[in-house]
Design a protein around this motif. Structure first.
Motif, short mmCIF file in Angstrom:
data_model
loop_
_atom_site.label_atom_id
_atom_site.label_comp_id
_atom_site.label_asym_id
_atom_site.label_seq_id
_atom_site.Cartn_x
_atom_site.Cartn_y
_atom_site.Cartn_z
N GLU A 1 1.05 -0.90 0.24
CA GLU A 1 -0.08 0.36 -0.16
C GLU A 1 0.76 0.93 0.14
OE1 GLU A 1 -2.96 -0.14 -0.46
OE2 GLU A 1 -3.57 2.04 -0.35
N GLY B 1 2.25 1.79 -3.07
CA GLY B 1 1.69 2.42 -4.36
C GLY B 1 1.21 3.60 -3.94
N ILE B 2 1.10 4.19 -2.79
CA ILE B 2 1.21 5.50 -3.05
C ILE B 2 1.77 6.85 -3.18
CG2 ILE B 2 0.28 7.00 -0.80
CD1 ILE B 2 -1.05 5.14 0.82
N VAL C 1 4.83 5.60 -5.29
CA VAL C 1 4.86 5.54 -6.60
C VAL C 1 4.25 6.93 -6.89
CG1 VAL C 1 4.17 4.24 -8.67
CG2 VAL C 1 5.49 3.05 -6.76
N SER C 2 2.22 6.47 -6.58
CA SER C 2 1.52 7.50 -6.74
C SER C 2 1.54 8.46 -6.95
CB SER C 2 -0.21 6.97 -6.51
OG SER C 2 -1.01 8.21 -7.21
N SER C 3 2.14 9.39 -5.76
CA SER C 3 2.71 10.99 -5.78
C SER C 3 3.62 11.53 -6.14
CB SER C 3 2.60 10.32 -4.01
OG SER C 3 2.19 9.85 -3.12
N THR D 1 4.26 10.12 -9.59
CA THR D 1 3.93 9.93 -10.82
C THR D 1 3.31 11.63 -10.55
OG1 THR D 1 3.87 8.08 -10.56
CG2 THR D 1 2.83 8.78 -12.44
N SER D 2 2.34 11.34 -9.30
CA SER D 2 1.83 12.63 -9.97
C SER D 2 2.95 14.05 -9.88
CB SER D 2 0.94 13.33 -8.41
OG SER D 2 -0.27 11.58 -8.68
N ASP E 1 -6.63 15.84 -7.46
CA ASP E 1 -6.48 15.13 -7.01
C ASP E 1 -5.76 14.91 -5.63
OD1 ASP E 1 -7.80 14.22 -8.82
OD2 ASP E 1 -6.33 12.84 -10.41
N THR F 1 -6.25 9.66 2.01
CA THR F 1 -6.42 8.35 1.63
C THR F 1 -5.28 7.30 2.72
OG1 THR F 1 -7.08 8.75 -0.12
CG2 THR F 1 -5.73 6.70 -0.07
#
Lengths: 148, 668
Positions: B27, B30-31, B33-35, B37-38, B174, B181
């Motif tokens: 998790e 994932g967070i 990597v997502s952050s 990427t953003s 977003d 989250t």
């Protein structure tokens, strides 16, 4: 002041006369670069080209619209019959468009000759000139449905 | 069933913790990597925006340069501005922003820049030329076109800038919306872990208490003697293992008790059988008892005992149970060499435990011998004194798996049966011996009494005829006759007593021999001369067919005794017909044959006649103790020779004595 107060009346009447005349004979014609293969066009399509709602001809060529100056005698007719907007509405539109979409108003050519020479030079370009224009070298006239 | 060594609670917590740890790790990755990427997107957008601004400023400079075309530095200013625009636009294109729309706009702008460049170059060239009207018109047109291209570039750049701003806004939006989250996920995981831990703890405790309850209940049941109880195994953990071990222990206990009970029952049954065997004095009774008890114990459909005949050529049915007598008739006596389990077992001491019909059938060399084969068979030899005496067989009408206890039982039963049969046989032999002895005593008393009576009569007769007072006495002839008869009777008595004494000596092994060299033909002739009158009187004269001179090293008196015994027999049973005598010297032996033509001896008695007190059955009127042949045989065998008989009823008998020419007493 009395003389000044008559001006709107005269202008009003003059407007009453001009449209009646223009309905019968369009004072302007639309010209396109010879690269444009389309033979005729609608007023709505011209309006979309002008307002940059549609930027390309059906064959993919980019559309460049050459406008006439607001002092041109052709401009009011173009505004009223083709764009169906007033000059102020047009200004407001382009201000908004510039701010929100970054789009500027079409380039204004100072004369019919400049319109013709520019349209002739640039593929995909379109403009309008006086129906009395003598020299249409390098351009071709395009029929506008509903306005002829 | 396999059981884990680790406690189920620890194992479950460990599994859960590992899973949760992995989940949390994934998790957060994932967070992150997502952050990332953003943030990368935002950074790229920011850069693109910056370069767009630069390009827009460059366009403004271009415009200024074109507007200031009359000035001297206009062209160099234009070049610088153009370079700035091209660099900025190309940089953004190389960055390749995520949005295809933005990319398209910049590509358009790039094209327009090139078109503008072309027109601008024209303008600068035209400007350097003389200012004619046409030239000025061309410059005006080019300026207008330049304006158009600037407009196109501006449209594209501004549009791209707005699009970039919108994308950035969306990303920010977003990020803003997802700001809770990670916290929510962490809280959710913690809650999940707490609930799972609570549930596992509760569940495990409950299962543990249930398992222990089952185990305690089973322990109580076993203590009360219920060995059928089985503890349910809820989990494959330590308690499950304990339950399984408990079940196994109870099962083994039950099996052991059952085995013990069965063994005790078998011991009792074997005791019963032993007792019954001890009561059974007849081999047939033993046979019947064996098969009856065996059938009852093994639940077999039938069984039989067969013993090897005296000549060991055949196998004879001694007792059976559970078979159709019509079938048994065919099997009452079978050759010992027949390839069937009972004969093979008796002959070779084979053990057969055939558990299927196919296995039984395989033991029969000729399957046609039986119309229907038993489904299972047990066959063991009967052995007494290291000698096979027969076999014991049980058959089953169902396939049967013989347990080791059942096999042991059959073998033990066969052992008991062998002993009982031997005992019964010994008893029979003893009975027969007693009967023979009684018969002998009867005969002996009769035989002894006869000469005594005769002697007594002669003496009484002499006494009656002798009257001293009257001076009367029998005549010398009469007295001579009386004395002759008396002496004969005394001789007969002496002979009988000698025979009895000889038998006693043989029995005690105390018979002594005095070996010496002598001519056997001479001895034979002397005996014949001595017996000539008696032989003639009995109408059985001796006929010498061949008489070789033979030097023999032997006990003269005993060899003479053999000749006398054989000659007496030939005379007694010769039916008044001539007796033929031959003495033949062979390479290493001498053969003496005495043949009569009398009543003969049945074949089944040939082996018996050399026994003690044995006499032919139909000789009631002929005297004798039945010891002559026995004594003859003992003497001949003491000289390492043999005595044979060839006889046929009503044809006659021929006794042959074969003695070695070179006899050494020490080797006897």
């Amino acid at each position: 002041l009395k003389r000044l107060g008559r001006i709107p009346i005269i202008f009003f009447f003059s407007l009453m006369i001009v449209p009646a005349h223009s309905q019968e004979h369009s004072p302007l014609i639309f010209i396109v670069n010879p690269s444009v293969t389309q033979k005729e066009i609608s007023a709505q399509e011209i309006s979309d080209f002008y307002f940059k709602k549609n930027r390309y001809w059906p064959d993919g060529t980019k559309v460049r619209f050459f406008d006439q100056a607001s002092t041109s005698s052709l401009k009011p007719w173009f505004l009223q019959k083709v764009l169906k907007k007033t000059s102020r509405e047009l200004d407001l539109f382009w201000i908004g468009e510039k701010n929100y979409n970054g789009q500027g108003a079409p380039i204004i050519a100072p004369s019919d000759e400049m319109v013709v020479s520019s349209v002739a030079s640039l593929p995909g370009s379109i403009g309008y000139v006086s129906s009395d224009a003598d020299d249409l070298t390098g351009v071709k006239k395009i029929i506008v449905k509903g306005l002829e | 069933v396999s059981f884990t060594q680790t406690s189920s609670i620890v194992r479950r917590f460990r599994t859960l913790t590992v899973l949760l740890g992995l989940f949390v790790l994934l998790e957060f990755v994932g967070i992150f990597v997502s952050s990332q990427t953003s943030l990368d997107g935002l950074r790229k957008l920011n850069r693109a925006n910056t370069f767009t601004e630069l390009a827009a400023r460059g366009i403004a400079n271009l415009d200024s340069a074109i507007e200031a075309i009359d000035k001297k530095q206009a062209e160099s200013v234009y070049d610088l501005a153009e370079k700035e625009v091209i660099t900025s636009v190309n940089t953004v294109i190389e960055m390749h922003p995520a949005s295809p729309k933005v990319y398209g706009m910049f590509t358009d702008a790039q094209k327009s820049v090139l078109e503008l460049d072309k027109v601008a170059k024209d303008i600068f060239i035209l400007r350097q030329q003389p200012s004619t009207r046409e030239n000025l018109a061309l410059i005006s047109k080019d300026l207008l076109l330049a304006k158009q291209f600037e407009l196109d570039i501006n449209d594209s750049l501004r549009g791209a800038q707005i699009e970039l701003t919108q994308i950035a806004n969306r990303i920010f939006n977003d990020l803003y919306q997802g700001r809770w989250t990670p916290i929510a996920i962490s809280f959710g995981i913690a809650l999940l872990f707490f609930v799972a831990a609570l549930w596992i703890g509760f569940y495990t405790t409950k299962r543990l208490s249930i398992s222990l309850g089952h185990l305690l209940k089973a322990t109580d049941e076993v203590a009360r003697g219920n060995l059928k109880i089985k503890v349910p195994i809820l989990d494959h953990d330590e308690i499950g293992r304990l339950s399984s071990a408990f079940d196994e222990m109870v099962k083994n206990l039950e099996v052991s008790l059952k085995k013990e009970k069965t063994a005790a029952e078998r011991v009792f049954r074997l005791q019963d059988i032993t007792a019954e065997f001890s009561r059974a004095l007849d081999p047939a009774a033993v046979g019947s008892a064996v098969v009856l008890h065996g059938n009852a114990e093994l639940e077999s459909s039938g069984g039989f005992v067969a013993i090897i005949s005296d000549d060991r050529e055949s196998l004879e049915m001694l007792g059976f149970a559970g078979y159709d007598p019509a079938i048994i008739d065919d099997w009452k006596q079978i050759p010992i060499t027949l390839k069937v389990p009972s004969a093979l077992s008796a002959l070779h001491r084979n053990l057969f435990f055939c558990e299927t019909e196919a296995e039984v059938r395989a033991q029969f060399e000729n399957p046609a011998l039986l119309a229907e084969f038993p489904k299972a068979l047990a066959c063991v030899p009967l052995v007494a004194n290291e000698t096979s005496i027969g076999s014991l067989t049980f058959t089953f009408d169902h396939e049967k798996r013989f347990s080791s206890e059942e096999r042991d039982f059959v073998i033990a039963l066969a052992d008991l049966a062998s002993q009982a049969l031997q005992r019964a046989q010994l008893y029979n032999d003893a009975q027969e011996a007693i009967q023979v002895r009684e018969e002998f005593l009867s005969i002996a008393s009769h035989e002894l009494k006869t000469p005594i009576t005769s002697l007594k009569m002669q003496l009484q007769l002499a006494q009656m005829q002798t009257k001293p007072a009257e001076n009367l006495a029998p005549s010398p002839q009469k007295l001579a006759r009386m004395f002759e008869v008396s002496v004969n009777q005394v001789n007969r008595l002496t002979s009988l007593v000698d025979d009895l004494l000889d038998v006693s000596r043989f029995e005690a092994g105390k018979l002594s021999f005095h070996f010496a060299f002598f001519d056997l033909s001479t001895i034979l002739k002397e005996v014949l001369e001595r017996f000539e009158s008696v032989l003639n009187h009995s109408h059985s004269p001796a006929e010498i067919l061949q008489m070789d001179s033979v030097q023999l090293y032997a006990d003269v008196f005993r060899i003479e005794q053999v000749i006398v015994n054989l000659l007496s027999n030939a005379m007694k049973y010769g039916a008044g017909k001539p007796i033929q005598i031959t003495l033949v010297k062979k390479e290493t032996t001498v053969e003496l044959s005495i043949r009569d033509h009398g009543i003969g001896i049945p074949a089944d008695k040939h082996a018996l006649i050399f026994g003690r007190f044995e006499r032919a059955a139909n000789t009631q009127n002929i005297g004798g103790l039945g010891l002559g042949l026995y004594i003859a045989k003992q003497i001949v065998e003491a000289h390492q020779g043999e005595i044979l008989v060839e006889s046929e009823p009503n044809v006659g008998s021929c006794f042959k004595v074969i003695l070695p020419l070179k006899f050494s007493p020490g080797a006897a």
